[in-house]
Design an enzyme around this catalytic site. Structure first.
Site, PDB file in Angstrom:
ATOM      1  N   LYS A  59     -23.180  66.520  83.606  1.00 31.62           N
ATOM      2  CA  LYS A  59     -24.286  66.325  82.668  1.00 31.62           C
ATOM      3  C   LYS A  59     -24.568  64.829  82.588  1.00 31.62           C
ATOM      4  O   LYS A  59     -23.637  64.009  82.608  1.00 31.62           O
ATOM      5  CB  LYS A  59     -23.879  66.874  81.292  1.00 31.62           C
ATOM      6  CG  LYS A  59     -24.987  66.868  80.244  1.00 31.62           C
ATOM      7  CD  LYS A  59     -24.512  67.535  78.948  1.00 31.62           C
ATOM      8  CE  LYS A  59     -25.604  67.610  77.897  1.00 31.62           C
ATOM      9  NZ  LYS A  59     -25.135  68.289  76.667  1.00 31.62           N
ATOM     10  N   SER A  93     -28.157  71.852  74.801  1.00 30.80           N
ATOM     11  CA  SER A  93     -28.694  70.732  75.552  1.00 30.80           C
ATOM     12  C   SER A  93     -28.211  70.646  76.995  1.00 30.80           C
ATOM     13  O   SER A  93     -28.830  69.962  77.809  1.00 30.80           O
ATOM     14  CB  SER A  93     -28.336  69.423  74.842  1.00 30.80           C
ATOM     15  OG  SER A  93     -26.940  69.198  74.873  1.00 30.80           O
ATOM     16  N   SER A 139     -24.157  73.321  72.596  1.00 32.75           N
ATOM     17  CA  SER A 139     -24.868  72.852  73.788  1.00 32.75           C
ATOM     18  C   SER A 139     -24.254  73.268  75.125  1.00 32.75           C
ATOM     19  O   SER A 139     -24.873  73.056  76.166  1.00 32.75           O
ATOM     20  CB  SER A 139     -24.997  71.329  73.755  1.00 32.75           C
ATOM     21  OG  SER A 139     -26.030  70.954  72.887  1.00 32.75           O
TER      22      SER A 139
END
Lengths: 83, 479, 491
Positions: C83, C158, C182
């Protein structure tokens, strides 16, 4: 303002409207009975670990300043601050 | 100052702790490096980096707490003080707010009347220093140097117990002395390692309620503290007497103009939004830790002063001066222990001749060109009558110039006092013979003339005759 | 079990490990195959912010050499993506924000370091909601990510890029972060397996902070077995993070065999109240039945204050974020406004231009709840309610081993559907936020489909119960095939 954020024209009405909805939403917390409840700052009940007093860092200024928008003579530059 | 007004002062002293590395990072704290060469990613507030607390700062804070008879908190918490400023890279300063590491301390100073006075210490908390902004080197910009960012500070907050600028200075000196005794700070004021903010207010004498205070920021010398506070007191009294009101604000002392002025520009709504720093956990100390720190406490100035009075028979005022710094007290003790001379004589020499030379050269006693053992050697020669006090000063100067030990100088310069009675007697005889008129006057009752004869004998001997012996022999011969 | 005949991109970490060890293919071949796949699907999915092809091939070659020398680490030669809020030295690290769109990290995050040291090959950095603030991946400065199951839909957020990349079989495993759901919510919306470990289990060093007391790194994979493998490498104490826990890391892989027989599974009544889509509820109940049939015992538990978890979170998280994001000021790194008039203008414009609307909202909310006069009513109050919620979980875990329920109230929703109403968007995380507030581990695994879209089952355990969660999930995945289903266009 405290947050140091500039909002674009037209952005601010929307922001204010949404902020007030968020504040209304979190206001439901007020109803919770919390007398004698200790505030919780951390998920785990641990204490701070201490580090030995040793110099472990080397100078990386020039490398690190490659990310900086404006530098001179090793200083980070900002618009002149009048004291 | 008008007798109608009572002055109320509280000090916030920022002491830089003498650690090798910063409070939350492994970057060096050494002073004077090129800009930003001692600012690591943590000090720069880089994305993703995290603070880890330096063990030594905790130990030092605890040591200070114990030294001022305070409570060392078994649990203290770091908080974030949020505000934007270019020398504050994260946009918040990590400090302690609700739960500081040290609380409820005290120390004692002499008040303006010379009486012992207790000054409360509200708290002492750990925090990180900010960087520095340079405004003069660039045309349209300020330069930011973050080497100092993250340097550990102990902020020591007094109760509003101080009643004059002189008391404030006495308190600040005492703290200065204590942190250096404890070896937790070098106390170097030029380098900013020891500085203070003064909260000053005035109120009509007898009034309970405190007046509105002004905070004078960043005072970095004892002299400035005294002058800034005195200026501020007069300013506030004038404002009130002119029918105005003192405004609660931050002021800056301008040493060139010797005045304080408002820093309103920087003020704006000061809402620091303190909250516990989620990157750091509560600092928890157990009794074993606190006791281990207690075991490292040195003898502190007050205790040392009392001991000097009791053990060496010193005058209290002299003991106080000698114990201002640990180095000076240690120096004194070496001299006093080594010499056969009177301990008060040793004190007189250190407070007098030695201190004035050190001051003149601007050096510390550790750097003195006359070591404690050497000074003891000089005092020994006074004690055993080898030289007089007057000659001793000459020897002292020669020692300072590096001519050798007291004995070497006395020998080389032939300064050994004449103590042979026979030799002195013959000189005395010659002097009386050369001044028959004065001798007759003396004998007729003008005893003041003894001084004249002593002077003559000393002149003949180049100051080397033992004055007491000269006196005695002269008296005998003139009878 | 996935095997030899499967295309490389369809294989799990476990299967690829066996293939590499057996010499069926090299890490370079594997890397090239997946890079080609990433390149071809990037325009449609937008799962990546940066693709590090060159670096990946270098790492793959090195991994092949290391393997030949007999020194292969546990992830040697296996492809992985991070990420884009994990700092990667020499590689752009944007956090999905304009304010960092030029930021090249000078150092590696602890997670990146550990995974690299185990021999993994990084293929790129995945797209995400800006600074991890969002539940749909729409707040990214680099544009929304498409859900591989239906490109008009959001993959959740997210960690939407990570979830989409794993679901689309572009890569077998991705790291993510979970502050309020997330990892788990996008895993649920994309039919992948996502675990958020106990707070402090994985170092936060080098993980750009959103809300420091809630953030935790974890993984998104296609099976619990793979999650165990990757998490085992990432977990462990790190002296650079004061909140990292010094607690031994169990062998998660070895624990997978533990049967669910006798496992006490708590079922929270409030989780099935209004707000949960009927179809989703049905799938979750099916999953609970499957566990029960395998010998688990279902126990009703009560979390009386769980209904306050979302408002609590939306005080605590913005408060911390408002302070964490102050360092983005245009002075030392990141976006700086052009020709600032003065210092104030530099700050306000750099931040005004650099941050998107959702980040601004949260920074402003956080500034508000911490400000003088509101601190007690909001921030302190929320911290107290957080204590109550945490205590509820503690009480529940005295009676049960895990708590099971839905991960998200609905299946994937359309991009743009919820952007106008922040509250509706926030309520996406209604089932996941509690674990963050209490610092508990949680896992989401696929448990079926509703109208063709994946549904997630969430298991939450007490502190440090990752091994139990992974084993339970693995056992469930031995009994079901939901986790093996790939979106039609990506088989």
């Amino acid at each position: 303002m405290l947050a140091r954020l500039r909002l674009e024209d037209g952005e601010s009405d929307d922001v204010v409207e949404k902020l007030s909805r968020i504040v209304d939403f979190v206001d439901q917390l007020q109803a919770a009975p919390t007398d004698d409840v200790l505030p919780m700052a951390h998920p785990l009940n641990m204490s701070q670990r201490l580090r030995a007093d040793e110099v472990t860092e080397i100078d990386q200024r020039d490398f690190v300043q490659e990310n900086a928008p404006s530098t001179e003579g090793g200083y980070y530059l900002v618009p002149k601050v009048i004291e | 100052m008008s007798g109608h007004w009572e002055v109320v002062i509280g000090l916030e002293i920022h002491t830089q702790l003498a650690t090798k590395s910063k409070i939350f990072s492994g970057a060096s704290t050494a002073y004077g490096a090129d800009p930003n060469t001692q600012a690591c990613l943590v000090d720069l507030g880089y994305p993703g980096v995290l603070p880890v607390l330096n063990a030594e700062v905790v130990r030092m804070a605890a040591k200070f707490g114990l030294a001022v008879n305070a409570t060392v908190a078994r649990r203290s918490v770091f908080a974030r003080k949020n505000y934007f400023y270019p020398d504050l890279p994260k946009g918040y300063q990590i400090s302690q707010y609700e739960l500081p590491i040290v609380e409820y301390g005290e120390l004692f100073i002499r008040d303006d009347e010379g009486r012992e006075k207790r000054v409360g210490i509200t708290r002492a908390h750990l925090e990180e220093d900010a960087g520095k902004s340079v405004h003069t080197s660039f045309a349209k910009s300020s330069g930011i140097d973050l080497n100092r960012a993250g340097t550990p500070l102990l902020e020591i907050v007094s109760e509003p117990d101080l009643r004059s600028a002189r008391e404030a200075v006495a308190y600040m000196r005492k703290i200065h002395s204590i942190v250096r005794y404890l070896e937790i700070s070098d106390g170097n004021m030029q380098e900013g390692s020891f500085r203070c903010d003064a909260n000053v207010s005035v109120r009509p004498r007898g009034q309970e309620e405190l007046g509105t205070r002004a905070e004078i920021k960043n005072l970095n010398s004892f002299r400035f503290v005294e002058r800034a506070i005195n200026f501020e007191i007069e300013r506030q009294i004038e404002v009130i007497e002119d029918g105005g009101e003192v405004v609660q604000e931050t002021r800056l002392y301008d040493s060139d103009k010797d005045e304080t002025r408002s820093m309103r520009s920087k003020e704006e709504a000061n809402d620091y939004r303190y909250f516990p720093d989620p990157d750091l956990l509560p600092v928890e100390l157990d009794d074993a830790f606190v006791e281990a720190v207690r075991a490292t406490l040195p003898e502190l100035p007050d205790a040392k002063q009392e001991r000097f009075v009791a053990h060496y028979g010193l005058k209290a005022a002299d003991a106080e001066i000698l114990t201002t710094s640990r180095a000076q007290a240690d120096y004194y003790e070496v001299v006093a222990e080594k010499t056969s001379a009177n301990a008060q004589l040793a004190a007189n020499w250190i407070i007098g001749d030695l201190s004035s030379l050190l001051n003149k050269e601007g050096i510390d006693i550790q750097e003195s060109r006359i070591g404690a053992a050497d000074l003891a050697g000089l005092l020994d020669r006074i004690a055993d009558n080898t030289i007089s006090g007057k000659i001793a000063k000459e020897v002292f100067d020669a020692m300072w110039s590096g001519e050798g030990s007291a004995d070497q100088i006395i020998e080389a310069r032939g300064l050994k006092q004449i103590t042979d009675s026979g030799a002195i007697e013959s000189i005395v005889d010659a002097v009386i013979e050369a001044n028959p008129g004065q001798a007759a006057e003396y004998r007729s009752g003008k005893e003041k003339l003894l001084g004249f004869f002593v002077g003559q004998v000393m002149k003949e001997t180049g100051g080397k005759a033992n004055p007491a012996q000269v006196n005695q022999i002269l008296k005998e011969k003139l009878e | 079990m996935a095997g030899k005949d499967q295309a490389l991109h369809m294989r799990t970490l476990a299967s690829l490990t066996r293939g590499l060890a057996a010499g069926e293919f090299s890490s370079r071949e594997l890397t090239e195959a997946l890079l080609a796949r990433i390149e071809s699907h990037q325009p449609a999915l937008n799962a990546f912010i940066t693709i590090t092809a060159e670096l990946a091939l270098l790492q793959a070659d090195r991994a092949d050499k290391v393997r030949a020398a007999g020194n292969a680490g546990p992830l040697n030669g296996l492809p992985i993506v991070h990420k884009d809020l994990f700092c990667t030295q020499g590689v752009l690290t944007t956090c999905g924000s304009r304010i960092l769109d030029n930021f090249v990290s000078p150092y590696d995050a602890a997670v990146v370091e550990r995974v690299a040291a185990a021999g993994a090959v990084m293929l790129g950095k995945t797209n995400m909601d800006e600074f991890a603030m969002g539940s749909s991946n729409e707040t990214s400065y680099f544009g929304p990510v498409a859900n591989p199951w239906d490109k008009k839909l959001s993959p959740g957020g997210s960690s939407g890029g990570s979830a989409a990349a794993v679901a689309a079989r572009l890569v077998p495993a991705a790291t993510g972060t979970d502050t309020g759901g997330s990892i788990r919510q996008p895993a649920a919306l994309t039919g992948t397996t996502g675990i958020k470990p106990t707070y402090g289990r994985v170092s936060r060093y080098g993980m750009v902070a959103f809300a420091s007391s809630l953030d935790q790194a974890g993984v998104i994979t296609r099976s619990a077995e793979d999650a165990a493998m990757l998490l085992g490498v990432m977990a462990g104490h790190d002296g650079r993070d004061s909140t990292s826990v010094d607690h031994p890391v169990p062998d998660y892989g070895a624990a997978l065999g533990k049967s669910v027989k006798g496992l006490k599974v708590g079922v929270v009544r409030q989780h099935f109240d209004e707000g949960l889509d009927d179809e989703c509820a049905a799938r979750v109940k099916d999953a609970l039945k499957t566990l029960e049939d395998a010998g688990a015992e279902l126990v009703d538990v009560d979390l009386p204050n769980i209904g306050l978890s979302v408002p609590t979170y939306y005080v605590v998280a913005p408060a911390e974020c408002s302070s964490n994001l102050s360092r983005f000021d245009g002075v030392r790194f990141g976006h700086r406004a052009e020709d600032p008039e003065d210092l104030l203008d530099l700050y306000c414009r750099s931040r005004g231009e650099g941050f998107g609307a959702e980040v601004k909202r949260r920074v402003m909310t956080g500034t508000y709840v911490l400000s003088a006069g509101y601190y007690d009513a909001y921030y302190l109050k929320a911290q107290k309610v957080r204590q109550l919620i945490s205590q509820d979980f503690k009480n529940a875990f005295e009676r049960v081993d895990v708590i099971a329920g839905p991960t998200a109230p609905t299946t994937a929703f359309a991009i743009g559907e919820k952007t106008d109403d922040p509250i509706t968007m926030y309520l996406n995380d209604i089932y996941t936020i509690g674990a963050n507030l209490a610092g508990l581990p949680g896992i989401s695994i696929p448990c079926g489909f509703a109208a063709g879209l994946p549904v997630g089952l969430q298991l939450v355990g007490p502190h440090f119960a990752e091994a139990t969660l992974l084993a339970s999930a693995h056992q469930y995945q031995q009994m079901t095939d939901w986790h093996l289903e790939a979106p039609g266009d990506f088989e």
